[in-house]
Design an enzyme around this catalytic site. Structure first.
Site, PDB file in Angstrom:
ATOM      1  N   CYS A  95       0.773  -1.335  -0.142  1.00 19.46           N
ATOM      2  CA  CYS A  95       0.018  -0.018   0.221  1.00 19.46           C
ATOM      3  C   CYS A  95       0.767   1.364   0.009  1.00 19.46           C
ATOM      4  O   CYS A  95       1.452   1.561  -1.057  1.00 19.46           O
ATOM      5  CB  CYS A  95      -0.920  -0.043   1.017  1.00 19.46           C
ATOM      6  SG  CYS A  95      -2.449   1.085   0.734  1.00 19.46           S
ATOM      7  N   HIS A 191      -3.201  -5.677   2.593  1.00 17.39           N
ATOM      8  CA  HIS A 191      -2.754  -5.774   3.847  1.00 17.39           C
ATOM      9  C   HIS A 191      -3.288  -7.228   4.393  1.00 17.39           C
ATOM     10  O   HIS A 191      -3.777  -8.052   3.740  1.00 17.39           O
ATOM     11  CB  HIS A 191      -3.689  -4.569   4.838  1.00 17.39           C
ATOM     12  CG  HIS A 191      -3.223  -3.482   4.403  1.00 17.39           C
ATOM     13  ND1 HIS A 191      -2.018  -2.853   4.870  1.00 17.39           N
ATOM     14  CD2 HIS A 191      -3.824  -2.572   3.579  1.00 17.39           C
ATOM     15  CE1 HIS A 191      -1.866  -1.619   4.174  1.00 17.39           C
ATOM     16  NE2 HIS A 191      -3.024  -1.252   3.587  1.00 17.39           N
TER      17      HIS A 191
HETATM   18  N1  GLN Z   1      -2.213   6.841   2.184  1.00 19.44           N
HETATM   19  C1  GLN Z   1      -2.214   5.857   1.168  1.00 19.44           C
HETATM   20  C2  GLN Z   1      -3.789   5.765   0.421  1.00 19.44           C
HETATM   21  O1  GLN Z   1      -4.548   6.178   1.155  1.00 19.44           O
HETATM   22  C3  GLN Z   1      -1.729   4.469   1.536  1.00 19.44           C
HETATM   23  C4  GLN Z   1      -2.838   4.022   2.680  1.00 19.44           C
HETATM   24  C5  GLN Z   1      -2.343   2.693   3.239  1.00 19.44           C
HETATM   25  O2  GLN Z   1      -1.165   2.359   3.377  1.00 19.44           O
HETATM   26  N2  GLN Z   1      -3.251   1.820   3.657  1.00 19.44           N
HETATM   27  O3  GLN Z   1      -3.893   5.148  -0.611  1.00 19.44           O
END
Ligand code: GLN
Length: 238
Positions: A95, A191
Site C-alpha cells: 500500500c 494488507h
Molecule cells: N495513504 C495511502 C492511500 O490512502 C496509503 C494507505 C495505506 O497504506 N493503507 O492510498
C-alpha cells in the site's frame, strides 16, 4: 546454516493493518527450515546499509506518514535501498510503501511525493477509498488479502501485475489489476498481513532473499494445512 536478515523498513511509521506480520511470517517460515534469522527495524534518519539485509518489508501508512518517509527516502535512504536491490535484496511493499516504490504518489491537495521508481507505476489519490477483501489470480497463483486505500496506481510496461482481481478493487478500480512485481521487488495493496495466508508468495520471496548470498536455494516444503485453510476461508468471504 543459512542466515536471513530481514529489514523492517520504517517499522514505526509504516505498519498499518498488520503489515508487521509479513516480517513475522518470513522469519518463522525460515526458522521452521532451520535458517538463522535476524530482524532489524530501519526508521527515518537511520543509515540503511545496502549490504546488510536480504529482504525488506515496507508496510502501509497514512498520507502524513508518507510525507515523512518520502523526505527520508529522498535524503539518501532511497538510493541505498536501490543499491540493496541491485545487490540482490528482495522487497515486499504494501500500500503506502508500494506507492513510494513507484515513480510518484500524488496525495490529495499536495504536490507529488517522489518515489524510487523500483516499480514502473505511479499513483494519484482518488476521491473515495477502496476498503474490503481482495481476491486475485495471476502468474503467482491465487492470492487474497484486505485493502484500504484511496490511491489509484497505474502500471507502466515495465511492471507485471500480481494478477487480476476477482474480488475487490485492486490497483485502481478500473483495469482489474492488483499489485505489481519486477525482479525481486513486489508491491501490493493487500494488507492482512498478506503473507501468512499466501504461503507460496511468502516462500517465493523468502527463496529470492536467501539467494542473495547463497546462490540457488530450494526450500523444503512445510505443512501449510492451516495456512491453506485460512486462505480458503478468506477467499470464501464476500
Ligand atoms: N495513504 C495511502 C492511500 O490512502 C496509503 C494507505 C495505506 O497504506 N493503507 O492510498
Amino acid at each position: 546454516m543459512m542466515k536471513l536478515t530481514i529489514g523492517f523498513l520504517y517499522g514505526r511509521l509504516m505498519n498499518i493493518y498488520g503489515d508487521r506480520g509479513n516480517v513475522v511470517t518470513l522469519a518463522q517460515r525460515a526458522r521452521w527450515r532451520g535458517i538463522e534469522v535476524e530482524t532489524v527495524t530501519i526508521n527515518a534518519g537511520d543509515d540503511l546499509d545496502p549490504e546488510r539485509c536480504d529482504v525488506y518489508v515496507f508496510g502501509g501508512g497514512q498520507d502524513r506518514e508518507q510525507f515523512v518517509v518520502a523526505d527520508d527516502l529522498a535524503a539518501g535512504t532511497g538510493e541505498r535501498l536501490k543499491a540493496a536491490v541491485e545487490g540482490g535484496a528482495a522487497v515486499l511493499s504494501v500500500c503506502g510503501g508500494y506507492q513510494l516504490l513507484g515513480h510518484y504518489y500524488r496525495p490529495h491537495g499536495h504536490e507529488e511525493l517522489r518515489g524510487l521508481g523500483l516499480i514502473d507505476a505511479h499513483t494519484v489519490a482518488g476521491d473515495t477509498r477502496f476498503i474490503g477483501n481482495v481476491a486475485l489470480g495471476g502468474p503467482l497463483g491465487n492470492l487474497i488479502g484486505f485493502e484500504n486505500h484511496s490511491g489509484r496506481t497505474y502500471l507502466g510496461s515495465g511492471a507485471l501485475a500480481l494478477g487480476t482481481v476477482t474480488k475487490g478493487s485492486g490497483n485502481n478500480g478500473e483495469d482489474g489489476t492488483e499489485g505489481a512485481f519486477t525482479g525481486k521487488v513486489y508491491g501490493t495493496y493487500m494488507h492482512g498481513p498478506v503473507l501468512p495466508k499466501n504461503p507460496a508468495l511468502a516462500d517465493r520471496i523468502l527463496q529470492e532473499a536467501l539467494e542473495r548470498r547463497n546462490g540457488p536455494v530450494s526450500l523444503p516444503p512445510l505443512d501449510d494445512t492451516l495456512e491453506v485453510r485460512a486462505h480458503e476461508s478468506a477467499r470464501a468471504r464476500p
